[in-house]
Design a protein around this motif. Sequence first.
Motif, PDB file in Angstrom:
ATOM      1  N   TYR A 121     -18.591  19.224   7.389  1.00  0.00           N
ATOM      2  CA  TYR A 121     -19.229  19.249   8.469  1.00  0.00           C
ATOM      3  C   TYR A 121     -20.062  20.887   7.983  1.00  0.00           C
ATOM      4  O   TYR A 121     -21.820  20.458   8.533  1.00  0.00           O
ATOM      5  N   TYR A 164     -17.139  11.280   8.577  1.00  0.00           N
ATOM      6  CA  TYR A 164     -17.685  11.371   9.826  1.00  0.00           C
ATOM      7  C   TYR A 164     -16.966  10.695  10.900  1.00  0.00           C
ATOM      8  O   TYR A 164     -16.832  10.513  12.135  1.00  0.00           O
ATOM      9  N   ASP A 217     -15.209   7.320   5.268  1.00  0.00           N
ATOM     10  CA  ASP A 217     -15.793   7.245   6.301  1.00  0.00           C
ATOM     11  C   ASP A 217     -15.537   8.789   6.473  1.00  0.00           C
ATOM     12  O   ASP A 217     -15.274   9.291   7.383  1.00  0.00           O
ATOM     13  N   ARG A 275     -25.482  14.521   5.190  1.00  0.00           N
ATOM     14  CA  ARG A 275     -24.407  14.159   6.379  1.00  0.00           C
ATOM     15  C   ARG A 275     -23.453  12.573   5.372  1.00  0.00           C
ATOM     16  O   ARG A 275     -24.257  10.714   5.133  1.00  0.00           O
ATOM     17  N   SER A 276     -22.859  13.228   4.762  1.00  0.00           N
ATOM     18  CA  SER A 276     -22.247  12.173   3.404  1.00  0.00           C
ATOM     19  C   SER A 276     -21.382  10.820   4.036  1.00  0.00           C
ATOM     20  O   SER A 276     -20.616  10.798   5.466  1.00  0.00           O
ATOM     21  N   GLN A 277     -21.273   9.614   3.148  1.00  0.00           N
ATOM     22  CA  GLN A 277     -20.927   8.368   3.504  1.00  0.00           C
ATOM     23  C   GLN A 277     -19.474   8.668   3.476  1.00  0.00           C
ATOM     24  O   GLN A 277     -18.312   8.188   4.206  1.00  0.00           O
ATOM     25  N   ASP A 314     -20.975  10.726  -1.505  1.00  0.00           N
ATOM     26  CA  ASP A 314     -21.922   9.474  -0.958  1.00  0.00           C
ATOM     27  C   ASP A 314     -21.595   8.329  -2.540  1.00  0.00           C
ATOM     28  O   ASP A 314     -22.618   8.460  -3.189  1.00  0.00           O
ATOM     29  N   ARG A 363     -28.295  20.184   5.809  1.00  0.00           N
ATOM     30  CA  ARG A 363     -29.046  18.758   5.766  1.00  0.00           C
ATOM     31  C   ARG A 363     -28.505  17.045   5.298  1.00  0.00           C
ATOM     32  O   ARG A 363     -29.783  16.133   4.817  1.00  0.00           O
ATOM     33  N   GLU A 379     -22.630  20.696   5.458  1.00  0.00           N
ATOM     34  CA  GLU A 379     -23.415  19.673   4.956  1.00  0.00           C
ATOM     35  C   GLU A 379     -24.662  19.507   6.061  1.00  0.00           C
ATOM     36  O   GLU A 379     -25.529  19.413   6.137  1.00  0.00           O
ATOM     37  N   LEU A 380     -24.060  20.467   7.513  1.00  0.00           N
ATOM     38  CA  LEU A 380     -25.086  20.882   7.917  1.00  0.00           C
ATOM     39  C   LEU A 380     -26.041  21.775   7.908  1.00  0.00           C
ATOM     40  O   LEU A 380     -27.428  21.181   8.409  1.00  0.00           O
TER      41      LEU A 380
END
Length: 551
Positions: free
Chosen positions: A116, A105, A103, A125-127, A149, A123, A119-120
């Motif tokens: 982070y 985040y 996880d 938000r990898s799991q 992911d 755009r 990725e921002l």
Amino acid sequence: MRSANQNDLSSALLAISQSLADRTQLAQTLDAVLTAARQMTLSKHGIIYVLDQTGQALIPSIVHHNEKPMVSHPWKPLSLDLASETDPFSYAIHNGEVVLINDLYQYNGYDCDAIYQIELNMRLRSQNLLAWPLVDDDRKTIGLLALFDLNVIDNEDALTSFCHMAANSIRQAAWLEQYGQMIKSLSEDNAALARENQQLKKRKQSHYDGPIAESEQMLEVLRRLDKVLALPVDVLLRGETGAGKEVIAKYIHENSNRSKAPLIVQNCAAIPEQLLESELFGHKKGSFTGADKDKVGLFEAADGGTLFLDEIGDMPLLLQAKLLRVLQERKVRPVGASKEIEVDVRVVAATHCHLMEKIKAGEFRADLFYRLNVFPITLPPLRDRDTDILPLAEHFVQQSAKSLGLPQAPGLSANVRKQLLEYSYPGNVRELKNIVERAVLLSDFETITQVEIGEGFETPEQAVSVVAPPEPVQAQIDEQDEELVSTRQEEALLDEATVSLKEAVGEYEKTVILDCLNACNWHTKKAAEQLSLPLSTLNHKMKKYDISAAS
């Protein structure tokens, strides 16, 4: 996260190993490894970092986003010395351990702030995240595989086998690329040495008409030119009139990859403006009065080769605008035509003018100057390259001797060499060539003992009318006249003695040659050996003195 079937993994590893065996280029290998890794784990995104040659930084060499390669991406190189010890990528590299964050985040014990932020920007938000160090057979870490992911993961042994195989393939591809660059560099060096050797051989030949470069100034010009001979780069030659710009343009063409195509020369100041446009770009039949048939322009005629535009500074402003467009688009439109023609032409332009001064005076376009001035070459005047004077002079003597059909080129006397070195040559190399050619014609074709330099050639005395001076001064002038007459009489006697001496030497030389020929039964080769002369020189002297077996 579900598991993959073991048989499927084995089949995938076999297919990947066969695929990587065919990869030789690093970029292709990296793309194949990342594609295979994503297929095995069903991940959407991935990166392969490769350790640079210093071993101090990781370079993001291939990035996949939404299962497709990205040419431009926000991932930056990672400096291992500056990276956080808890950064998941640095941790995996430094410790040689696999990092799996289920996880991403949520709190996971790693410093993921840099991930982070990237990725921002993307755009995303990898799991989850998998960071796997790539270690080769020598147990050296050569990079890092990062996947985001992931949907499938199996036992660690299968992934370890894949990453180990990938590391070896990447290492091999990196070596091949590095060696390929070294071979390419060596090949370029060998080609440059071959060209230099070829030029040196050509300079030994009597028909060579390329640049003579003994001075450091001209050697630097040729070294500078060597960098662009094989590149599609236009060249601007600057230098005084007669400095040899056309010779350099020919050198550029003959030593480039365009040497088998035409070299076309055009002096932009030699043709009126209304004709120059047609000459450069061509015209269609009926486009103007007198255009009774289509004409191919010089740009089209030089397609694949080189166009040398001399005295570009004297080109009319209207044509400068059209030339600029041709240089930018590499397309020409003949006068009266409705369609453009694509051309592949290297332009070498030359000028003796100060183009910046012409720009300030509104006589030359600034945009054309900056377009031509991408690779400028300034040719030094002959007065600044004195070590080239005598080699050039000897070269021109060879050329003149060949054109006159002489058996061998005459030599330069010590006095002539001194005179040639002391002159300043306002007309540069062209003036030196004219001086030498004239000196050869005035010589006895054996040794050049005199040269006519500059404008002060000896001319016959001209009669001058003199108004009679006042009587008080006449006696003094008469006395000076008597001295002048006496001096001239002495000079005449000296000239006569000089002529007589030359004739006497000639008669003596003729007698020696005749005696030797008679002694050798007129075997000229044997006589030449007896006289310690080349056979060609003996034959030349026999013609000079009209010596034959009937003499």
